[in-house]
Structures are given as structure tokens and as C-alpha cells.
Design an enzyme around this catalytic site. Structure first.
Site, mmCIF file in Angstrom:
data_model
loop_
_atom_site.group_PDB
_atom_site.id
_atom_site.type_symbol
_atom_site.label_atom_id
_atom_site.label_comp_id
_atom_site.label_asym_id
_atom_site.label_seq_id
_atom_site.Cartn_x
_atom_site.Cartn_y
_atom_site.Cartn_z
ATOM 1 N N GLU A 150 -9.465 0.311 4.907
ATOM 2 C CA GLU A 150 -9.838 -0.139 3.562
ATOM 3 C C GLU A 150 -9.522 -1.639 3.404
ATOM 4 O O GLU A 150 -10.375 -2.431 3.042
ATOM 5 C CB GLU A 150 -9.065 0.680 2.536
ATOM 6 C CG GLU A 150 -9.311 0.278 1.092
ATOM 7 C CD GLU A 150 -8.393 1.017 0.124
ATOM 8 O OE1 GLU A 150 -8.712 1.004 -1.074
ATOM 9 O OE2 GLU A 150 -7.359 1.575 0.555
ATOM 10 N N HIS A 151 -8.272 -2.009 3.668
ATOM 11 C CA HIS A 151 -7.835 -3.406 3.609
ATOM 12 C C HIS A 151 -7.419 -3.856 5.007
ATOM 13 O O HIS A 151 -6.621 -3.175 5.653
ATOM 14 C CB HIS A 151 -6.623 -3.575 2.687
ATOM 15 C CG HIS A 151 -6.811 -3.021 1.305
ATOM 16 N ND1 HIS A 151 -6.323 -1.778 0.939
ATOM 17 C CD2 HIS A 151 -7.431 -3.533 0.222
ATOM 18 C CE1 HIS A 151 -6.626 -1.563 -0.331
ATOM 19 N NE2 HIS A 151 -7.310 -2.604 -0.791
ATOM 20 N N HIS B 298 -54.775 13.821 1.290
ATOM 21 C CA HIS B 298 -54.249 12.476 1.489
ATOM 22 C C HIS B 298 -55.308 11.592 2.163
ATOM 23 O O HIS B 298 -55.561 10.458 1.749
ATOM 24 C CB HIS B 298 -52.991 12.504 2.379
ATOM 25 C CG HIS B 298 -51.737 12.877 1.672
ATOM 26 N ND1 HIS B 298 -51.514 14.124 1.173
ATOM 27 C CD2 HIS B 298 -50.622 12.151 1.389
ATOM 28 C CE1 HIS B 298 -50.321 14.179 0.617
ATOM 29 N NE2 HIS B 298 -49.758 12.974 0.728
ATOM 30 N N GLN C 15 0.824 -1.209 0.000
ATOM 31 C CA GLN C 15 0.000 0.000 0.000
ATOM 32 C C GLN C 15 0.854 1.253 0.000
ATOM 33 O O GLN C 15 0.516 2.245 -0.648
ATOM 34 C CB GLN C 15 -0.932 -0.002 1.215
ATOM 35 C CG GLN C 15 -1.932 -1.129 1.205
ATOM 36 C CD GLN C 15 -2.653 -1.269 -0.120
ATOM 37 O OE1 GLN C 15 -3.380 -0.383 -0.540
ATOM 38 N NE2 GLN C 15 -2.437 -2.382 -0.798
ATOM 39 N N HIS D 84 1.807 2.963 -3.312
ATOM 40 C CA HIS D 84 0.812 3.702 -4.091
ATOM 41 C C HIS D 84 1.063 5.202 -4.062
ATOM 42 O O HIS D 84 0.950 5.881 -5.074
ATOM 43 C CB HIS D 84 -0.592 3.457 -3.514
ATOM 44 C CG HIS D 84 -1.270 2.244 -4.039
ATOM 45 N ND1 HIS D 84 -1.614 2.085 -5.358
ATOM 46 C CD2 HIS D 84 -1.688 1.123 -3.417
ATOM 47 C CE1 HIS D 84 -2.207 0.924 -5.529
ATOM 48 N NE2 HIS D 84 -2.271 0.320 -4.364
ATOM 49 N N ASP E 44 -6.565 -7.385 -4.827
ATOM 50 C CA ASP E 44 -6.480 -6.301 -5.799
ATOM 51 C C ASP E 44 -6.685 -6.789 -7.221
ATOM 52 O O ASP E 44 -7.194 -6.050 -8.071
ATOM 53 C CB ASP E 44 -5.112 -5.617 -5.707
ATOM 54 C CG ASP E 44 -5.089 -4.493 -4.692
ATOM 55 O OD1 ASP E 44 -6.156 -4.129 -4.184
ATOM 56 O OD2 ASP E 44 -3.992 -3.972 -4.410
#
Length: 455
Positions: free
Chosen positions: A353-354, A446, A285, A288, A387
Site C-alpha cells: 500500500e505504502h 446485425h 502503520q 493502526h 496521509d
């Protein structure tokens, strides 16, 4: 000078842990004001001038000049040619990944994506009708930063959901041009930098149409439609700050998947996994982005030492070592916990996230984990498999949004309509209830509409 990566070393028993922990997690999603203004201008211009504006911005930002949008549209023949041109090993890998991703999302559709209905005892029918979106747009980063795996993860669930038209936009900047959607840049007539693996993935995934445009102008074209680019119902896929800002601004006109922050991985370890494996998972990670976050939680202090040693040993081997080092030093952390139970509790606070559960008994800890985009169980389940080819979607909530958000899925490309068919007998019961509540709200029409159906 030797490159080093120094994740923060924290301990939950420290009196300063809470302050240090919060400081390490902090990340601001605020976009630069100049970017926001530029994006607003681009969106307005594309909405006003359509194709002409898209052509102008593509020439300015990507250095890719074309006389008309036809020069920026990719064809099915382009996809097939790219698929045939890539090495056989890449073709086989793409197809194998696509089969697994499709199989997973087909199971997901069966579990949650079908219409249903039932009848009450009085004959009233109630239910839900599930229908696919008509047309979706997929943004795929292009040029050197190309992600064919992202294309598979966006296009295949849309296809499984039943979406009839999948429109891809992928920038193909001329080498040396300014990043798409940015400022400045010189127009050029030479061909943009296409990634054959991305085009091959479009062939495998069933993309309908594609345009070599990117940045805020591509998002605007999809959201508003132009003379050439069809207006879509939803836009998904990752992009830079300009793309993220544009997606935020067009939300409401179209749907969007999410506004993603920097990539994250959290590893819960009991010390049984080889330290080199965990170090590389943290790298996966960190490579990235300098803002990506890699955190390790473990009750074994000696194991944290082993992982730090592995980081120091393996870092020089990595092509993206400088990015990894900055990411780990700036946002990474090795956290010593009192127990695996406490590690699970901290993980839930982070909502990563992971989330890797690198343990001899991953299923022992999984029930304690409530918030994560994806949970990877066991030492052999590296996040990188998710991934690319495990099957579940890799488009995941970031920045703690896993507390209330889910991975991209078939359900993101469907919508639900409620079905109501009230029988005459049912109207006698429901009408009285509705009228009573409507009078209480002061909505007489109504109430009368319900009462007219009473015997």
C-alpha cells in the site's frame, strides 16, 4: 513486564526464506460468517423498511435514539459551527491540506479526466465523453476513531470531478455503546459523540448532506435509498468489518471504491536514513491495527540491528505501544537482502500500500518499482505526510491489490461514454467489415443493419 516488539528477522540467503516470507505475508480477507449473516439481514431490512430500520439499528448499535431521520441529519450550519469552534491551528491545517489535495486532483483531472474526440479521414467522429457521477456517498468513521483526513481524500476528488451531491454518513455513537453495525447495545436518548474536526472537514471539503448513521445500515441506506437518505451511485470510504461486508454485498447496485485490508508499509532502505526515522515510519502503520503490516528491506545487516534497537528504545514512548508491539511481532519483518535490486524485486512481489524508498538515490531505484499504492521518495518523505497533506490521495490498494488497482482519484467519480458518429462515406467501409463478422457469428440482423446503409 517490559513491552517488546519483535519483527521477524529474515534473510534472502536463508534456505527457509521463501516459506517464512510467505507465512509473514499471509492474511485472510474472509469475513466471519456471523458478520456476513448479520449484514445480509440488515441490508434486507433497510431495503424493506427504509428510515424505520435505519433509526432502529442506529439506536441499537450506536445508542443514539432519534424520533425521525431529521434528528440524525447534520446541516451546513453544523459544519460551519464546528469549523468556527475548532482551534485556529486546526482550521489552518485543514485548509492547507485541502488546498494541496484539491490542487493535485485538479491536475489529475486535466491529465486524464477530460472528454476527447477525433475525426477519421472520411469524416467519422470517434471519441470519449467523460461525465461525473450524479451523487456519491462517503463513509467516514466516527466517534473516537474519527478521520477528517479521510473525509478530505474522499470528498475533494469527488468535488473536483464535478459530482453535484456528496452525501456523508458518519456514526456518532454514544459513549460506551457497542461499535456501530455490531450486535447488542442499548438505545439511549443522549447525544452521540461528534468529532468537530470531521464536521469542520466536511465544511472545508464541500459535503452536501450528512447523516449521523454508520455500519451496514448506513451502507444500505446509501445503496438503496430510504425516505430520507438519497440513493447514491457510488460509495467510498473506510469502515469496520460490517461496513466492508456491506460494501461487497451492495456492489453492482452501486459502485464502491475497494475492499481495504489492514494498513501496510514497506520501507526500502540503503542504510543512510537515521534508524529512528525508519523505526517511527514502521510504527506509523503498526499503530493502526494489530493486523497492520510493517516491513523493512535492506542489504545492510548492521542497519537492521540499528532499526531494531531504535524500535526497542522508542516503543515505550508510544501511546499505542501495545498495538504496535502486537502488529510488529505478529506481521512485521526486517529482511536482509543481497542488494537494493533484490529488495526492489521483493517489493514488487509484495505490492505494498505504502512504499518508502529511504535512500540517498531514490530516483535510481524508482524505475525498478512496478507495484505500489503510493511511492514515497527520499528520507524526508515520511508516509504520514501522504496521509494528511502532501496532495495525492491516501486511499490506496492493500493486500497486494496494487498489482491491478490504483489510488482513489478523480477518475473514480467519473464515467466514460464512447462517442461514435459514422459518416456516410465511413459507413461504406465499416458496414462491409461489420457485416462480414456478424455473418460469421450467425447474427444476421446485425449484418443486415450494417448492409442497409451501403450504397
Amino acid at each position: 513486564m517490559k513491552l517488546t516488539a519483535a519483527p521477524a528477522r529474515l534473510s534472502t540467503v536463508s534456505a527457509t526464506f521463501e516459506a517464512e516470507f510467505k507465512a509473514r505475508l499471509h492474511w485472510s480477507a474472509d469475513t466471519d460468517a456471523a458478520i456476513e449473516q448479520r449484514v445480509a439481514d440488515i441490508l434486507a431490512d433497510v431495503q424493506l423498511r427504509g428510515d424505520a430500520a435505519v433509526l432502529e439499528y442506529t439506536a441499537r448499535f450506536d445508542g443514539l435514539a432519534a424520533g425521525s431521520m431529521a434528528g440524525l441529519e447534520l446541516t451546513q450550519a453544523d459544519f460551519k459551527a464546528a469549523f468556527d469552534a475548532i482551534p485556529a491551528a486546526q482550521r489552518e491545517a485543514l485548509q492547507a491540506a485541502a488546498v494541496r489535495v484539491r490542487k493535485y486532483h485538479e491536475a489529475q483531472k486535466k491529465a486524464s479526466g477530460e472528454s476527447w474526440s477525433y475525426r477519421d479521414g472520411d469524416g467519422t467522429l470517434l471519441g470519449q465523453k467523460v461525465t461525473p457521477l450524479d451523487r456519491v456517498g462517503i463513509y467516514v468513521p466516527g466517534g473516537k476513531a474519527a478521520y477528517p483526513s479521510s473525509l478530505l481524500m474522499n470528498a475533494i476528488p469527488a468535488h473536483v470531478a464535478g459530482v453535484q451531491e456528496i452525501i456523508m454518513v458518519v456514526p456518532t455513537p454514544v459513549r460506551g455503546s457497542v461499535a456501530t453495525g455490531g450486535s447488542g447495545g442499548q438505545a439511549a436518548s443522549n447525544k452521540g459523540e461528534r468529532n468537530e474536526l470531521v464536521l469542520a472537514a466536511a465544511y472545508v471539503a464541500g459535503v452536501t448532506r450528512a447523516f449521523t448513521i454508520g455500519g451496514a445500515q448506513a451502507v444500505a441506506a446509501l445503496a438503496y435509498g430510504t425516505q430520507t437518505v438519497p440513493k447514491v451511485d457510488k460509495i467510498t470510504g473506510p469502515g469496520n468489518a460490517y461496513v466492508a461486508s456491506a460494501k461487497k454485498r451492495v456492489f453492482g447496485t452501486v459502485g464502491i471504491d475497494m475492499i481495504a485490508g489492514p494498513s501496510e508499509i514497506l520501507v526500502l532502505a540503503d542504510g543512510s536514513t537515521p534508524a529512528d526515522w525508519v523505526a517511527m515510519d514502521l510504527f506509523s502503520q503498526a499503530e493502526h491495527d494489530e493486523l497492520a503490516q510493517s516491513i523493512l528491506l535492506c542489504p545492510d545487516a548492521a542497519y537492521l540491528d540499528q532499526v531494531q534497537a531504535a524500535i526497542d528504545r522508542l516503543l515505550p514512548e508510544m501511546p499505542r505501544a501495545e498495538i504496535i508491539a502486537k502488529s510488529l511481532s505478529g506481521r512485521g519483518a526486517l529482511i536482509h537482502t543481497r542488494s537494493m535490486e533484490e529488495a526492489c524485486a521483493i517489493s514488487n512481489r509484495i505490492a505494498p500500500e505504502h512504499l518508502e524508498v529511504s535512500s540517498r538515490e531514490p530516483h535510481k531505484w524508482e524505475p525498478l518499482l512496478k507495484h505500489a499504492g503510493a511511492i514515497f521518495l527520499g528520507a524526508y518523505t515520511s508516509e504520514s505526510l501522504g496521509d494528511y497533506c502532501a496532495g495525492p490521495n491516501h486511499v490506496l490498494p492493500t493486500s497486494g491489490t496494487a498489482r491491478f488497482s490504483s489510488p482513489l482519484g478523480v477518475y473514480d467519480f467519473q464515467k466514460r461514454s464512447s462517442l461514435i458518429e459514422v459518416s456516410e462515406a465511413g459507413a461504406q467501409v465499416l458496414g462491409k467489415i461489420a457485416a462480414e463478422l456478424a455473418y460469421g457469428e450467425g447474427l444476421q440482423a446485425h449484418a443486415r443493419a450494417a448492409e442497409m446503409r451501403l450504397k
